[in-house]
Design a protein around this motif. Structure first.
Motif, PDB file in Angstrom:
ATOM      1  N   THR A  83       0.825  -1.207   0.000  1.00  0.00           N
ATOM      2  CA  THR A  83       0.000   0.000   0.000  1.00  0.00           C
ATOM      3  C   THR A  83       0.860   1.258   0.000  1.00  0.00           C
ATOM      4  O   THR A  83       1.907   1.307   0.646  1.00  0.00           O
ATOM      5  N   GLN A  84       0.413   2.272  -0.727  1.00  0.00           N
ATOM      6  CA  GLN A  84       1.154   3.535  -0.776  1.00  0.00           C
ATOM      7  C   GLN A  84       0.830   4.429   0.406  1.00  0.00           C
ATOM      8  O   GLN A  84       1.455   5.479   0.593  1.00  0.00           O
ATOM      9  N   TYR A  85      -0.126   4.028   1.229  1.00  0.00           N
ATOM     10  CA  TYR A  85      -0.581   4.894   2.311  1.00  0.00           C
ATOM     11  C   TYR A  85       0.214   4.736   3.597  1.00  0.00           C
ATOM     12  O   TYR A  85       0.062   5.532   4.527  1.00  0.00           O
ATOM     13  N   SER A  86       1.022   3.713   3.690  1.00  0.00           N
ATOM     14  CA  SER A  86       1.734   3.445   4.942  1.00  0.00           C
ATOM     15  C   SER A  86       3.066   2.780   4.666  1.00  0.00           C
ATOM     16  O   SER A  86       3.249   2.122   3.634  1.00  0.00           O
ATOM     17  N   LEU A  87       4.002   2.921   5.605  1.00  0.00           N
ATOM     18  CA  LEU A  87       5.250   2.167   5.517  1.00  0.00           C
ATOM     19  C   LEU A  87       5.018   0.711   5.875  1.00  0.00           C
ATOM     20  O   LEU A  87       5.863  -0.144   5.605  1.00  0.00           O
ATOM     21  N   SER A  88       3.881   0.416   6.492  1.00  0.00           N
ATOM     22  CA  SER A  88       3.496  -0.962   6.795  1.00  0.00           C
ATOM     23  C   SER A  88       2.625  -1.491   5.659  1.00  0.00           C
ATOM     24  O   SER A  88       2.446  -0.824   4.641  1.00  0.00           O
ATOM     25  N   ASP A  89       2.054  -2.685   5.846  1.00  0.00           N
ATOM     26  CA  ASP A  89       1.109  -3.200   4.848  1.00  0.00           C
ATOM     27  C   ASP A  89      -0.337  -2.885   5.246  1.00  0.00           C
ATOM     28  O   ASP A  89      -1.274  -3.366   4.631  1.00  0.00           O
ATOM     29  N   ASN A  90      -0.487  -2.058   6.278  1.00  0.00           N
ATOM     30  CA  ASN A  90      -1.803  -1.640   6.753  1.00  0.00           C
ATOM     31  C   ASN A  90      -1.984  -0.162   6.434  1.00  0.00           C
ATOM     32  O   ASN A  90      -1.320   0.693   7.020  1.00  0.00           O
ATOM     33  N   PRO A  91      -2.887   0.190   5.510  1.00  0.00           N
ATOM     34  CA  PRO A  91      -3.040   1.588   5.092  1.00  0.00           C
ATOM     35  C   PRO A  91      -3.456   2.537   6.211  1.00  0.00           C
ATOM     36  O   PRO A  91      -3.352   3.748   6.070  1.00  0.00           O
ATOM     37  N   LYS A  92      -3.904   1.997   7.343  1.00  0.00           N
ATOM     38  CA  LYS A  92      -4.342   2.842   8.451  1.00  0.00           C
ATOM     39  C   LYS A  92      -3.207   3.226   9.395  1.00  0.00           C
ATOM     40  O   LYS A  92      -3.384   4.080  10.259  1.00  0.00           O
ATOM     41  N   LEU A  93      -2.032   2.589   9.243  1.00  0.00           N
ATOM     42  CA  LEU A  93      -0.888   2.913  10.090  1.00  0.00           C
ATOM     43  C   LEU A  93      -0.089   4.029   9.422  1.00  0.00           C
ATOM     44  O   LEU A  93       0.746   3.773   8.563  1.00  0.00           O
ATOM     45  N   LEU A  94      -0.349   5.253   9.827  1.00  0.00           N
ATOM     46  CA  LEU A  94       0.247   6.411   9.164  1.00  0.00           C
ATOM     47  C   LEU A  94       1.533   6.854   9.854  1.00  0.00           C
ATOM     48  O   LEU A  94       1.932   6.315  10.883  1.00  0.00           O
ATOM     49  N   GLY A  95       2.182   7.850   9.260  1.00  0.00           N
ATOM     50  CA  GLY A  95       3.406   8.393   9.844  1.00  0.00           C
ATOM     51  C   GLY A  95       4.575   7.438   9.694  1.00  0.00           C
ATOM     52  O   GLY A  95       4.877   6.965   8.602  1.00  0.00           O
ATOM     53  N   ARG A  96       5.220   7.162  10.824  1.00  0.00           N
ATOM     54  CA  ARG A  96       6.358   6.234  10.850  1.00  0.00           C
ATOM     55  C   ARG A  96       6.056   5.160  11.896  1.00  0.00           C
ATOM     56  O   ARG A  96       6.562   5.216  13.018  1.00  0.00           O
ATOM     57  N   PRO A  97       5.203   4.189  11.537  1.00  0.00           N
ATOM     58  CA  PRO A  97       4.747   3.207  12.530  1.00  0.00           C
ATOM     59  C   PRO A  97       5.875   2.331  13.069  1.00  0.00           C
ATOM     60  O   PRO A  97       6.897   2.145  12.409  1.00  0.00           O
ATOM     61  N   GLU A  98       5.672   1.812  14.265  1.00  0.00           N
ATOM     62  CA  GLU A  98       6.621   0.905  14.900  1.00  0.00           C
ATOM     63  C   GLU A  98       5.866  -0.294  15.454  1.00  0.00           C
ATOM     64  O   GLU A  98       4.645  -0.258  15.635  1.00  0.00           O
ATOM     65  N   GLY A  99       6.609  -1.369  15.746  1.00  0.00           N
ATOM     66  CA  GLY A  99       6.009  -2.530  16.384  1.00  0.00           C
ATOM     67  C   GLY A  99       5.040  -3.306  15.510  1.00  0.00           C
ATOM     68  O   GLY A  99       4.032  -3.830  15.993  1.00  0.00           O
ATOM     69  N   PHE A 100       5.305  -3.388  14.231  1.00  0.00           N
ATOM     70  CA  PHE A 100       4.426  -4.137  13.326  1.00  0.00           C
ATOM     71  C   PHE A 100       5.231  -5.158  12.532  1.00  0.00           C
ATOM     72  O   PHE A 100       6.455  -5.096  12.458  1.00  0.00           O
ATOM     73  N   ARG A 101       4.525  -6.100  11.926  1.00  0.00           N
ATOM     74  CA  ARG A 101       5.140  -7.096  11.053  1.00  0.00           C
ATOM     75  C   ARG A 101       4.498  -7.000   9.678  1.00  0.00           C
ATOM     76  O   ARG A 101       3.326  -6.639   9.555  1.00  0.00           O
TER      77      ARG A 101
END
Length: 209
Positions: free
Chosen positions: A142-160
């Motif tokens: 997704t282009q909306y997040s550094l994670s694969d979850n578009p709802k995790l914005l900014g610079r998320p931490e603690g994810f896989r």
């Protein structure tokens, strides 16, 4: 309305991209895409942020001014190309494919690790058997997040990151890992122009542009 607090919160994402590019050993130039409602204080904040991160920058007004609005950015890119650099890839192509994926997830996205669906792991294991594991990896995300979850914005931490499927682009020469729920042809709106193409009562095609 001017909102410096929102800008400060969102700038951590820009910071992540600057940090990521620096990992390749090249100079970084940030294009500050100017919108008509942007205030000088907002532009000043982003410019100062870039300075503190060690990145060059240029305000671009291509939408309003066409090519003239991008000349400063073009010159900054030319200047960056002429600077000394220590370009290197993020990983060695001989690295095992799972380590390549892990490196991208941790170093670029900031993930804690990678999970695989059974289908994705089976596909990647097959690519290894075919000898394609020495290819670079292309991550579809997704282009909306550094994670694969578009709802995790900014610079998320603690994810896989979850690799949901994988395919082999043998002609192009890379393995594609799809993460989360992703459409492999991004860029289309919810109502693409194709919906408005038709043939009128006189046999003329309408809706093309």
């Amino acid at each position: 309305e001017e909102n410096l607090e929102a800008l400060k919160k969102g700038s951590v994402n820009l910071g992540a991209h600057i940090d990521n590019l620096k990992k390749f050993g090249v100079p970084v130039v940030v294009a500050i895409n100017h919108f008509y409602a942007d205030t000088q204080a907002e532009i000043d904040y982003i410019e100062q942020f870039c300075k503190e991160k060690g990145a060059d920058f240029a305000v671009t007004k291509c939408f309003a001014e066409g090519g003239e609005g991008g000349t400063q950015l073009a010159q900054k890119v030319v200047d960056a190309c002429e600077k000394e650099n220590n370009f290197h890839y993020l990983y060695d192509l001989d690295m095992p494919v799972y380590e390549k994926i892990e490196t991208i997830a941790k170093e670029i996205y900031g993930a804690d690790g990678v999970d695989y669906t059974k289908e994705a792991k089976a596909a990647i294991d097959e690519f290894v058997k075919l000898g394609a594991d020495k290819m670079p990896v292309c991550m579809a995300k997704t282009q909306y997040s550094l994670s694969d979850n578009p709802k995790l914005l900014g610079r998320p931490e603690g994810f896989r990151i979850t690799v949901s499927s994988a395919s082999l682009s043998n002609g192009a020469g890379f393995i594609v890992c799809q993460t989360g729920s992703i459409m492999t042809m991004p860029g289309l709106s919810k109502s693409p122009a194709a919906y408005r193409i038709d043939i009128d009562e006189n046999g003329n095609t309408v809706g093309l542009f």
